[in-house]
Design a protein around this motif. Structure first.
Motif, PDB file in Angstrom:
ATOM      1  N   SER A 165       0.690  -1.178   0.152  1.00  0.00           N
ATOM      2  CA  SER A 165      -0.031  -0.131  -0.170  1.00  0.00           C
ATOM      3  C   SER A 165       0.831   1.099   0.048  1.00  0.00           C
ATOM      4  O   SER A 165       2.064   1.275   0.603  1.00  0.00           O
ATOM      5  CB  SER A 165      -0.868  -0.183   1.167  1.00  0.00           C
ATOM      6  N   LEU A 204       0.785   5.821   0.506  1.00  0.00           N
ATOM      7  CA  LEU A 204       0.011   7.125   0.854  1.00  0.00           C
ATOM      8  C   LEU A 204       0.830   8.073   0.077  1.00  0.00           C
ATOM      9  O   LEU A 204       1.954   8.249   0.343  1.00  0.00           O
ATOM     10  CB  LEU A 204      -0.053   7.111   2.407  1.00  0.00           C
ATOM     11  N   ILE A 227      -5.050  13.924  -0.197  1.00  0.00           N
ATOM     12  CA  ILE A 227      -4.023  12.645   0.167  1.00  0.00           C
ATOM     13  C   ILE A 227      -4.798  11.536  -0.713  1.00  0.00           C
ATOM     14  O   ILE A 227      -6.062  11.543  -1.015  1.00  0.00           O
ATOM     15  CB  ILE A 227      -4.583  12.266   1.677  1.00  0.00           C
ATOM     16  N   GLN A 228      -4.031  10.725  -1.222  1.00  0.00           N
ATOM     17  CA  GLN A 228      -4.378   9.324  -2.019  1.00  0.00           C
ATOM     18  C   GLN A 228      -3.853   8.209  -1.227  1.00  0.00           C
ATOM     19  O   GLN A 228      -2.503   8.083  -0.949  1.00  0.00           O
ATOM     20  CB  GLN A 228      -3.725   9.488  -3.422  1.00  0.00           C
ATOM     21  N   TYR A 229      -4.600   7.320  -0.979  1.00  0.00           N
ATOM     22  CA  TYR A 229      -4.418   6.147  -0.255  1.00  0.00           C
ATOM     23  C   TYR A 229      -4.851   4.912  -1.383  1.00  0.00           C
ATOM     24  O   TYR A 229      -5.927   4.751  -1.623  1.00  0.00           O
ATOM     25  CB  TYR A 229      -5.265   5.892   1.060  1.00  0.00           C
ATOM     26  N   GLU A 230      -3.659   4.233  -1.556  1.00  0.00           N
ATOM     27  CA  GLU A 230      -3.502   3.113  -2.540  1.00  0.00           C
ATOM     28  C   GLU A 230      -3.507   1.913  -1.849  1.00  0.00           C
ATOM     29  O   GLU A 230      -2.256   1.607  -1.299  1.00  0.00           O
ATOM     30  CB  GLU A 230      -2.602   3.204  -3.559  1.00  0.00           C
ATOM     31  N   ALA A 231      -4.360   1.233  -1.577  1.00  0.00           N
ATOM     32  CA  ALA A 231      -4.658  -0.044  -0.663  1.00  0.00           C
ATOM     33  C   ALA A 231      -4.258  -1.284  -1.576  1.00  0.00           C
ATOM     34  O   ALA A 231      -4.468  -2.732  -0.898  1.00  0.00           O
ATOM     35  CB  ALA A 231      -5.974  -0.201  -0.001  1.00  0.00           C
ATOM     36  N   ILE A 289      -8.566   6.380   6.112  1.00  0.00           N
ATOM     37  CA  ILE A 289      -7.163   6.416   5.862  1.00  0.00           C
ATOM     38  C   ILE A 289      -6.204   6.037   6.855  1.00  0.00           C
ATOM     39  O   ILE A 289      -6.196   6.819   7.784  1.00  0.00           O
ATOM     40  CB  ILE A 289      -6.720   7.691   4.974  1.00  0.00           C
TER      41      ILE A 289
END
Length: 160
Positions: A64, A66, A73-77, A133
């Motif tokens: 993941s 951040l 903010i971008q959170y790539e899980a 997030i």
């Protein structure tokens, strides 16, 4: 200003340890049957190989990420992506995820931008993960570090 964070080494190690124990426990019933049918050497070999292969697979998964910038903010899980503006972050609070409780940025509305499948979209929105997030995974010493510094720069009200 742009900041890209990945999970801390401690966070990744803890995750691998939890999953390794889970994989080991899952192999034990089959190993018991192998001891009865064949012998204990085969059972031990099966347990070691299965646990190792599964842990190897877990390590190959996408980590993941951040991403923090002036816009938000971008959170790539891995199976979904959240994107939010600084204005849509309502607070810093505790959230409960499958891995346990965590400090998180709580969003005032859904930040879901992409999911791997429609089933993932349904799961993420149903469980409320589209408004959370996680912080601890990326900054174990919260509220110290680069993420906290970015939050102070854009939304000092969130840190009291």
């Amino acid at each position: 200003m742009s900041l890209v964070l990945t999970p801390s080494t401690r966070s990744q190690r803890d995750r691998l340890q939890r999953l390794g124990l889970l994989f080991l426990l899952a192999a034990l019933p089959v190993a018991a049957v192998l001891v009865i049918i064949i012998n204990w050497w085969v059972a031990v070999l099966y347990t070691v190989v299965q646990t190792s292969v599964l842990l190897f697979g877990v390590r190959q998964q996408r980590t993941s990420v951040l991403r923090v910038d002036d816009a938000g903010i971008q959170y790539e899980a891995g199976t979904f992506v959240l994107r939010t503006t600084w204005a849509d972050v309502s607070k810093v609070g505790e959230a409960t995820l499958p891995s346990g409780p965590t400090q998180a940025l709580v969003l005032s509305r859904s930040g879901l931008r992409w999911t791997h499948t429609p089933q993932v979209r349904n799961q993420v929105t149903t469980r409320g993960w589209d408004r959370i997030i996680p912080i601890d995974e990326f900054e174990p010493n919260w509220p110290d570090g680069p993420l906290a510094k970015a939050v102070r720069a854009h939304r000092p009200d969130l840190l009291g």
